[in-house]
Design an enzyme around this catalytic site. Structure first.
Site, PDB file in Angstrom:
ATOM      1  N   GLY A  11       1.056  -1.237   0.074  1.00  0.00           N
ATOM      2  CA  GLY A  11       0.081   0.074  -0.063  1.00  0.00           C
ATOM      3  C   GLY A  11       0.926   1.141   0.004  1.00  0.00           C
ATOM      4  O   GLY A  11       1.858   1.464   0.820  1.00  0.00           O
ATOM      5  N   ARG A  72       1.550  -5.227  -5.211  1.00  0.00           N
ATOM      6  CA  ARG A  72       1.685  -6.439  -4.498  1.00  0.00           C
ATOM      7  C   ARG A  72       2.026  -7.613  -5.477  1.00  0.00           C
ATOM      8  O   ARG A  72       1.209  -7.805  -6.148  1.00  0.00           O
ATOM      9  CB  ARG A  72       0.467  -6.762  -3.562  1.00  0.00           C
ATOM     10  N   ASP A 103       5.532  -5.361   6.435  1.00  0.00           N
ATOM     11  CA  ASP A 103       6.448  -6.673   6.753  1.00  0.00           C
ATOM     12  C   ASP A 103       6.271  -7.538   5.516  1.00  0.00           C
ATOM     13  O   ASP A 103       7.156  -8.380   5.392  1.00  0.00           O
ATOM     14  CB  ASP A 103       5.799  -6.973   7.888  1.00  0.00           C
ATOM     15  N   SER A 105       6.415  -6.993   2.524  1.00  0.00           N
ATOM     16  CA  SER A 105       7.705  -6.581   1.474  1.00  0.00           C
ATOM     17  C   SER A 105       9.158  -6.743   2.046  1.00  0.00           C
ATOM     18  O   SER A 105       9.951  -7.193   1.389  1.00  0.00           O
ATOM     19  CB  SER A 105       7.659  -4.899   1.334  1.00  0.00           C
ATOM     20  N   THR A 127       3.914   2.367   5.719  1.00  0.00           N
ATOM     21  CA  THR A 127       2.354   1.726   5.788  1.00  0.00           C
ATOM     22  C   THR A 127       1.537   2.581   6.950  1.00  0.00           C
ATOM     23  O   THR A 127       1.929   2.856   7.883  1.00  0.00           O
ATOM     24  CB  THR A 127       2.359   0.137   6.138  1.00  0.00           C
ATOM     25  N   ILE A 128       0.406   2.899   6.141  1.00  0.00           N
ATOM     26  CA  ILE A 128      -0.385   3.770   7.185  1.00  0.00           C
ATOM     27  C   ILE A 128      -0.802   2.970   8.359  1.00  0.00           C
ATOM     28  O   ILE A 128      -1.566   3.412   9.300  1.00  0.00           O
ATOM     29  CB  ILE A 128      -1.693   4.406   6.671  1.00  0.00           C
ATOM     30  N   ASP A 129      -0.822   1.626   8.231  1.00  0.00           N
ATOM     31  CA  ASP A 129      -1.548   0.805   9.354  1.00  0.00           C
ATOM     32  C   ASP A 129      -0.593   0.855  10.610  1.00  0.00           C
ATOM     33  O   ASP A 129      -1.036   0.459  11.724  1.00  0.00           O
ATOM     34  CB  ASP A 129      -1.357  -0.689   8.983  1.00  0.00           C
ATOM     35  N   ASP A 131       1.851  -1.039  11.489  1.00  0.00           N
ATOM     36  CA  ASP A 131       1.832  -2.393  12.309  1.00  0.00           C
ATOM     37  C   ASP A 131       2.915  -3.057  12.249  1.00  0.00           C
ATOM     38  O   ASP A 131       2.891  -4.539  12.253  1.00  0.00           O
ATOM     39  CB  ASP A 131       0.664  -3.237  11.607  1.00  0.00           C
ATOM     40  N   MET A 171      -9.201   2.250   8.418  1.00  0.00           N
ATOM     41  CA  MET A 171      -8.208   1.335   7.940  1.00  0.00           C
ATOM     42  C   MET A 171      -7.252   0.785   9.096  1.00  0.00           C
ATOM     43  O   MET A 171      -7.251   1.114  10.127  1.00  0.00           O
ATOM     44  CB  MET A 171      -7.399   1.854   6.656  1.00  0.00           C
ATOM     45  N   GLY A 172      -6.168  -0.351   8.859  1.00  0.00           N
ATOM     46  CA  GLY A 172      -5.193  -0.532   9.585  1.00  0.00           C
ATOM     47  C   GLY A 172      -4.893  -2.095   9.345  1.00  0.00           C
ATOM     48  O   GLY A 172      -4.317  -2.783  10.291  1.00  0.00           O
ATOM     49  N   ARG A 173      -5.523  -2.585   8.578  1.00  0.00           N
ATOM     50  CA  ARG A 173      -5.524  -4.193   8.180  1.00  0.00           C
ATOM     51  C   ARG A 173      -6.087  -4.979   9.738  1.00  0.00           C
ATOM     52  O   ARG A 173      -7.115  -4.659  10.072  1.00  0.00           O
ATOM     53  CB  ARG A 173      -4.223  -4.484   7.762  1.00  0.00           C
ATOM     54  N   GLY A 187     -12.130  12.973  19.520  1.00  0.00           N
ATOM     55  CA  GLY A 187     -13.143  13.160  20.705  1.00  0.00           C
ATOM     56  C   GLY A 187     -14.436  12.299  20.393  1.00  0.00           C
ATOM     57  O   GLY A 187     -15.451  12.710  20.501  1.00  0.00           O
ATOM     58  N   ALA A 188     -14.048  11.019  19.853  1.00  0.00           N
ATOM     59  CA  ALA A 188     -15.276  10.111  19.640  1.00  0.00           C
ATOM     60  C   ALA A 188     -15.567   9.363  20.880  1.00  0.00           C
ATOM     61  O   ALA A 188     -15.133   9.585  22.027  1.00  0.00           O
ATOM     62  CB  ALA A 188     -14.589   8.916  18.732  1.00  0.00           C
ATOM     63  N   ARG A 254      -5.203   6.750   2.511  1.00  0.00           N
ATOM     64  CA  ARG A 254      -3.705   6.602   1.911  1.00  0.00           C
ATOM     65  C   ARG A 254      -3.379   7.889   1.239  1.00  0.00           C
ATOM     66  O   ARG A 254      -2.157   7.908   0.594  1.00  0.00           O
ATOM     67  CB  ARG A 254      -3.752   5.363   1.205  1.00  0.00           C
TER      68      ARG A 254
HETATM   69  O1  F6P Z   1      -1.741  -1.760   4.111  1.00  0.00           O
HETATM   70  C1  F6P Z   1      -2.517  -0.561   3.703  1.00  0.00           C
HETATM   71  C2  F6P Z   1      -3.849  -0.718   3.577  1.00  0.00           C
HETATM   72  O2  F6P Z   1      -4.453   0.275   3.143  1.00  0.00           O
HETATM   73  C3  F6P Z   1      -4.788  -1.490   4.675  1.00  0.00           C
HETATM   74  O3  F6P Z   1      -5.147  -0.432   5.789  1.00  0.00           O
HETATM   75  C4  F6P Z   1      -5.911  -1.849   4.010  1.00  0.00           C
HETATM   76  O4  F6P Z   1      -6.818  -3.003   4.647  1.00  0.00           O
HETATM   77  C5  F6P Z   1      -5.415  -2.424   2.730  1.00  0.00           C
HETATM   78  O5  F6P Z   1      -4.037  -1.702   2.463  1.00  0.00           O
HETATM   79  C6  F6P Z   1      -6.271  -2.135   1.346  1.00  0.00           C
HETATM   80  O6  F6P Z   1      -5.653  -2.698   0.345  1.00  0.00           O
HETATM   81  P1  F6P Z   1      -6.207  -2.440  -1.271  1.00  0.00           P
HETATM   82  O7  F6P Z   1      -5.475  -1.096  -1.551  1.00  0.00           O
HETATM   83  O8  F6P Z   1      -5.437  -3.594  -1.882  1.00  0.00           O
HETATM   84  O9  F6P Z   1      -7.461  -2.408  -1.228  1.00  0.00           O
END
Ligand code: F6P
Length: 323
Positions: A11, A72, A103, A105, A127-129, A131, A171-173, A187-188, A254
């Site tokens: 991503g 990917r 990870d 990659s 990665t924005i996740d 993680d 997002m965040g996988r 503030g959710a 993203r």
């Molecule tokens: O790993 C980054 C990410 O944006 C995740 O947060 C999300 O689950 C996934 O990629 C989405 O993947 P794609 O762009 O293949 O739909």
């Protein structure tokens, strides 16, 4: 070490272009010849490799995404394609490769490293996740968080005007970091992530009390990992008695132009990645912890599970615990 290449994998994130700019400029400053691999590991297999210069990176620092594309790669799982990728690097006399990615990659990078001779690798967590084990920060996270902040601030305007509950899916996988930080900083009233057990009955008691005291709308941030957005929206309608809407933030998370922080982090990550290669390290990932950079073996990073820091989790546990 003379010719050095860079690729983006998985991503895309905002800050990759800033990293490419630094890569070209710092490589040249160090007497190296920079190359771009277009389209990640796919491009490595297909020999989409070209020498890069100042003009290739002019004006890209403020742009999100990546000028050299990302992918990917399924083919990269096969040894025959990896051999093709290595042969392509050798054709260009490239002896060092910087990989921006997550990870998955880095796992690919390690396999390639094990099968290659004379080629060194350096990974930059991107990665924005957020993680990746072994690093507190991954490139692109700050921009993604600001994007989500902007979206939730806007949703709040309509949620409050219309007295609705908004279920916002972040997002965040498999990781709840983006959702948790966004819920706290926006503030959710509710935050549901895989790392923190929750009980909707606790929320129910608290929300009913808040409604009696005058609360008119709710913001709930739910991690995509849970796949519970529909269920939570229904719960607001039926159990809390407030009309709900679901907002799946999706891929806007993203995009957007990189924040100052991500531009600066891109510069630091790339500087470290090139320095580590110049020092003769064959395979490592650049990590950022406690305000400083170091490098770690790929096994320490790509094959472990990322844990959200305790202090942050503790704040997150306060959601749903108010009576
Ligand atoms: O790993 C980054 C990410 O944006 C995740 O947060 C999300 O689950 C996934 O990629 C989405 O993947 P794609 O762009 O293949 O739909």
């Amino acid at each position: 070490m003379k010719n050095i290449a860079i690729l983006c994998s998985g991503g895309d994130v905002s800050g990759m272009n800033a990293a490419l700019k630094r890569f070209v400029e710092y490589s040249i400053a160090k007497g190296l010849t920079p190359y771009f691999v277009d389209n990640g590991f796919e491009g490595l297999i297909d020999n989409n490799i070209y020498q890069a210069g100042y003009s290739d990176v002019a004006g890209i620092i403020s742009r999100g995404g990546t000028k050299i594309h990302s992918s990917r790669s399924e083919r990269f799982m096969k040894q025959s394609y990896r051999k093709q990728a290595l042969d392509n690097l050798k054709t260009h006399d490239i002896t060092s490769l910087v990989v921006l990615g997550g990870d998955g990659s880095f796992k690919g990078m390690q396999v390639l490293g094990d099968e290659s001779e004379g080629i060194s690798f350096s990974g930059i967590p991107a990665t924005i996740d957020n993680d990746i084990a072994g690093t507190e920060y991954c490139l692109g996270v700050d921009t993604a968080l600001n994007m989500i902040k902007y979206a939730i601030d806007s949703i709040r305007d309509t949620a409050s005007s219309f007295s609705r509950a908004f279920v916002i899916e972040a997002m965040g996988r498999e990781c709840g970091y983006l959702a948790l930080v966004s819920a706290l900083t926006s503030g959710a009233e509710m935050c549901l992530i895989p790392e923190i057990p929750y009980d909707l009955d606790n929320y129910k008691e608290s929300f009913q009390k808040q409604i009696k005291e005058g609360r008119e709308y709710f913001i709930a941030v739910v991690s995509e990992a849970l796949k519970k957005s529909e269920e939570v929206a229904k719960w607001f309608d039926e159990e809390i008695g407030i009309e709900s809407r679901i907002m799946v933030l999706g891929h806007i998370q993203r995009g957007g132009n990189p924040t100052v922080y991500d531009r600066l982090m891109a510069f630091h990550f790339v500087t470290q990645a090139i320095d580590v290669l110049l020092e003769g390290n064959k395979s490592s990932v650049i990590c950022y912890n406690d305000g400083g950079f170091n490098h770690k073996k790929i096994e320490e990073v790509a094959f472990k599970k990322y844990q959200i820091k305790e202090d942050l989790l503790k704040l997150g546990m306060e959601f749903g615990s108010h009576k």
